[in-house]
Design an enzyme around this catalytic site. Structure first.
Site, short mmCIF file in Angstrom:
data_model
loop_
_atom_site.label_atom_id
_atom_site.label_comp_id
_atom_site.label_asym_id
_atom_site.label_seq_id
_atom_site.Cartn_x
_atom_site.Cartn_y
_atom_site.Cartn_z
CB ALA A 51 -0.92 0.00 1.22
CG ASP A 52 2.54 5.22 -1.46
OD1 ASP A 52 3.42 5.19 -0.59
OD2 ASP A 52 2.31 6.22 -2.17
CB THR A 53 -1.11 6.66 2.61
OG1 THR A 53 -1.67 5.39 2.94
CG2 THR A 53 -2.12 7.75 2.99
#
Length: 197
Positions: free
Chosen positions: A73-75
């Site tokens: 994931a990446d935010t």
């Protein structure tokens, strides 16, 4: 709720927050950290960028952990069509927060899943966040805690950064860093999880 899985799940993230959220499912997984260069991703939109980084991380670990199911994931925080990355200095953290105060911004988290057979799936969750009109003193005091430096946009909603937030529209956990509800739905659809009632 009780979930089971027949997959060997790997979380491609060093984030303790993502690990904690994924642990809610009660299924075993291991953590393997990716060290890819996130800024190497080129994209025309913020959504394409965050999806590209999530895939980059996940593919990196998939290459190291064959025949396993990798979740990465990446935010990012997006304000006025600009991505506010993790601040690298005290001054940058203050500048990020001064931009955000009194304004609405978007938090996007992309989750990438690479299955054991190499098939890829992604989801992008968006949450709108409105900051309070906080004082310069409050921003300075928050940056002094050193909390902003490992967080997109320079704040954590699950820490004292919550004191800067007026309200959100969307998934709270998405702002923390992993939209666990959407991820579970995707994993159920892909039959990576089974729900036992």
């Amino acid at each position: 709720m009780n979930f089971t899985t027949n997959e060997q799940l790997v979380l491609a993230s060093a984030s303790p927050r993502r690990k904690e959220l994924l642990s809610m499912l009660g299924v075993p997984f291991t953590v393997v950290t990716s060290n890819v260069e996130e800024t190497s991703v080129e994209a025309f939109t913020a959504e394409d960028y965050v999806e590209g980084v999530a895939l980059l991380k996940t593919r990196d670990i998939a290459a190291k952990c064959p025949e396993k199911c990798i979740i990465g994931a990446d935010t990012i925080v997006v304000f006025n069509d600009q991505i506010l990355h993790k601040p690298t200095s005290h001054e940058e953290a203050v500048a990020h927060l001064k931009q955000l105060r009194g304004n609405r911004h978007m938090v996007m988290t992309a989750v990438a899943i690479v299955l054991a057979d190499g098939t890829e799936h992604t989801i992008v969750e968006k949450t709108s966040v409105l900051f309070k009109e906080v004082s310069d003193e409050m921003i300075e005091a928050y940056v002094q805690t050193k909390d902003p430096f490992d967080k997109a946009g320079g704040y954590g909603i699950q820490t004292s950064g919550a004191l800067l937030v007026d309200r959100i529209e969307g998934d709270y956990n998405n702002v923390v860093g992993l939209p666990i509800a959407s991820l579970v739905q995707k994993m159920l659809t892909l039959q990576l999880l089974k729900l036992h009632v």
